[in-house]
Design a protein around this motif. Structure first.
Motif, PDB file in Angstrom:
ATOM      1  N   ASN A 163      -3.856  -1.528 -13.238  1.00  0.00           N
ATOM      2  CA  ASN A 163      -4.653  -1.053 -12.109  1.00  0.00           C
ATOM      3  C   ASN A 163      -5.067   0.415 -12.190  1.00  0.00           C
ATOM      4  O   ASN A 163      -5.463   0.991 -11.185  1.00  0.00           O
ATOM      5  N   ARG A 213      -5.800  -7.702  -5.676  1.00  0.00           N
ATOM      6  CA  ARG A 213      -6.298  -8.807  -4.852  1.00  0.00           C
ATOM      7  C   ARG A 213      -7.343  -9.636  -5.589  1.00  0.00           C
ATOM      8  O   ARG A 213      -7.390 -10.862  -5.455  1.00  0.00           O
ATOM      9  N   ALA A 214      -8.179  -8.985  -6.380  1.00  0.00           N
ATOM     10  CA  ALA A 214      -9.209  -9.722  -7.135  1.00  0.00           C
ATOM     11  C   ALA A 214      -8.578 -10.674  -8.136  1.00  0.00           C
ATOM     12  O   ALA A 214      -9.051 -11.792  -8.335  1.00  0.00           O
ATOM     13  N   ILE A 237       0.825  -1.209   0.000  1.00  0.00           N
ATOM     14  CA  ILE A 237       0.000   0.000   0.000  1.00  0.00           C
ATOM     15  C   ILE A 237       0.863   1.264   0.000  1.00  0.00           C
ATOM     16  O   ILE A 237       0.541   2.266  -0.647  1.00  0.00           O
ATOM     17  N   TRP A 259      -7.107 -14.044  -6.585  1.00  0.00           N
ATOM     18  CA  TRP A 259      -7.999 -15.024  -5.974  1.00  0.00           C
ATOM     19  C   TRP A 259      -7.857 -16.361  -6.687  1.00  0.00           C
ATOM     20  O   TRP A 259      -8.031 -16.459  -7.899  1.00  0.00           O
ATOM     21  N   GLY A 285      -4.997  -1.600  -5.266  1.00  0.00           N
ATOM     22  CA  GLY A 285      -4.862  -2.753  -4.371  1.00  0.00           C
ATOM     23  C   GLY A 285      -6.018  -3.715  -4.487  1.00  0.00           C
ATOM     24  O   GLY A 285      -5.842  -4.935  -4.476  1.00  0.00           O
ATOM     25  N   GLU A 286      -7.245  -3.177  -4.614  1.00  0.00           N
ATOM     26  CA  GLU A 286      -8.420  -4.035  -4.757  1.00  0.00           C
ATOM     27  C   GLU A 286      -8.364  -4.826  -6.059  1.00  0.00           C
ATOM     28  O   GLU A 286      -8.712  -6.013  -6.090  1.00  0.00           O
ATOM     29  N   GLN A 287      -7.942  -4.179  -7.139  1.00  0.00           N
ATOM     30  CA  GLN A 287      -7.829  -4.872  -8.419  1.00  0.00           C
ATOM     31  C   GLN A 287      -6.813  -6.000  -8.353  1.00  0.00           C
ATOM     32  O   GLN A 287      -7.043  -7.100  -8.874  1.00  0.00           O
ATOM     33  N   VAL A 315      -5.809   2.806  -3.441  1.00  0.00           N
ATOM     34  CA  VAL A 315      -6.799   1.875  -2.876  1.00  0.00           C
ATOM     35  C   VAL A 315      -7.424   1.025  -3.976  1.00  0.00           C
ATOM     36  O   VAL A 315      -7.539  -0.215  -3.847  1.00  0.00           O
ATOM     37  N   TYR A 316      -7.847   1.657  -5.060  1.00  0.00           N
ATOM     38  CA  TYR A 316      -8.456   0.932  -6.184  1.00  0.00           C
ATOM     39  C   TYR A 316      -7.451  -0.070  -6.772  1.00  0.00           C
ATOM     40  O   TYR A 316      -7.809  -1.220  -7.089  1.00  0.00           O
TER      41      TYR A 316
END
Length: 340
Positions: A48, A64-65, A11, A68, A60-62, A57-58
């Motif tokens: 990203n 992690r998705a 982050i 998976w 990091g979410e991308q 923040v966006y």
């Protein structure tokens, strides 16, 4: 300066990339400041960056998705339901995969196999294996050996003399036969398999005796036109010892596999393996009504097969039968015998 191994961006690094990017720094300047390869910064920005630019923040979410690793069938409940529905009908994972592909739903058959294996490993519930055609918890082949009474069968003709047209499956009317045996002594089901269409008939037998087996084969094949009863191939079991009684009334030739080589009639062996889904070895055949056997045969013959371009055996045989008989309607006896 360069790192020996790649590490995911944290982050703090993403916040620094966002700040420096907004300040107008180049990719190489950002890479030098973070001690990262320029290609890593470029890839991070490409993957990203959202509609409003690169936001930590966006991003990091991308990331992690994408990381998976769970099964797609666990993430998509609707697709899982469709897959399990096909497996319950007795279809193999590949048959389910190809049939769903025709409906624009993409899932590989290997993903289905891995999903079943993962459920068994995760829950220790081996009932998941029943979704597979052979109901095996582990994939693979387990062979076995046995004796052969080949030298005692009269008028036995080796499979080596069988016409090439029968071997390559291009000509209809070449059949294979076998007996499915069960745990209770004397119980057996005769399986008759057409090599071109893969159409399969199943008939309960009173025993392994040769006479009733020959009578059943004649009753099944007699209603068919001569062009659809050219030859039949057996293994060397004594239940087929009266094979020669079929020559004159049916006008077909009989052939036998080499000793210890049932794979030479692989079509009916494969059919037996698939039928074990509904007829496991522990089945009490006496409890099965004719309607139940008919239903099992119908399910088998209306299951799409990869070798048929994902058509069903019933569809292919109906086309062949229509071509051979033209407008001749099948009799009730024929429909009952072939169990389409």
């Amino acid at each position: 300066m360069g790192r020996k191994s790649f590490e995911q961006f944290g982050i703090e690094e993403r916040c620094e990339i966002s700040r420096r990017r907004q300040a107008g720094e180049s990719i190489r300047q950002i890479a030098a400041a973070l001690d990262r390869a320029p290609s890593s910064i470029s890839r991070e920005l490409k993957r990203n960056t959202g509609a409003t630019g690169y936001q930590s923040v966006y991003a990091g979410e991308q990331a992690r998705a994408r990381r998976w690793q769970g099964s797609r069938l666990l993430r998509d409940a609707e697709l899982q339901a469709r897959v399990l529905e096909g497996l319950r009908r007795g279809w193999s994972p590949e048959q389910v995969s190809r049939r769903l592909a025709q409906q624009d739903l993409q899932i590989s058959y290997e993903s289905i196999y891995r999903f079943i294996a993962a459920q068994i490993a995760r829950t220790n519930d081996f009932s998941w294996r029943l979704y597979l055609p052979r109901a095996k918890s582990k994939r693979g082949f387990r062979g076995r050996k046995g004796g052969s009474p080949a030298e005692h069968i009269q008028q036995r003709v080796s499979i080596e003399k069988r016409p090439k047209a029968a071997a390559d499956r291009r000509q209809a009317g070449h059949w294979e036969a076998d007996l499915m045996l069960f745990a209770r002594y004397g119980q057996a089901i005769l399986t008759l398999h057409e090599r071109t269409s893969r159409l399969t008939a199943i008939v309960r037998q009173p025993s392994k005796a040769a006479a009733p087996v020959a009578q059943t084969l004649q009753a099944l094949l007699a209603p068919l036109p001569p062009a659809l009863r050219r030859s039949i191939t057996f293994d060397n079991g004594t239940e087929f010892a009266l094979h020669y009684t079929l020559h004159q009334p049916l006008g077909l030739q009989t052939y036998f596999c080499d000793p210890h080589s049932p794979w030479q009639k692989g079509g009916v062996e494969n059919a037996n393996g698939r039928l074990r889904r509904w007829l496991p070895r522990g089945t009490n055949v006496e409890d099965l009504s004719p309607d139940q056997l008919l239903q099992i045969a119908q399910i088998y013959n209306h299951t799409p097969r990869k070798c048929l371009g994902f058509k069903t055996p019933a569809e292919v045989f109906a086309k062949v039968l229509h071509f051979k008989c033209e407008s001749t309607a099948s009799s009730p006896r024929q429909r009952h015998s072939v169990r389409k």
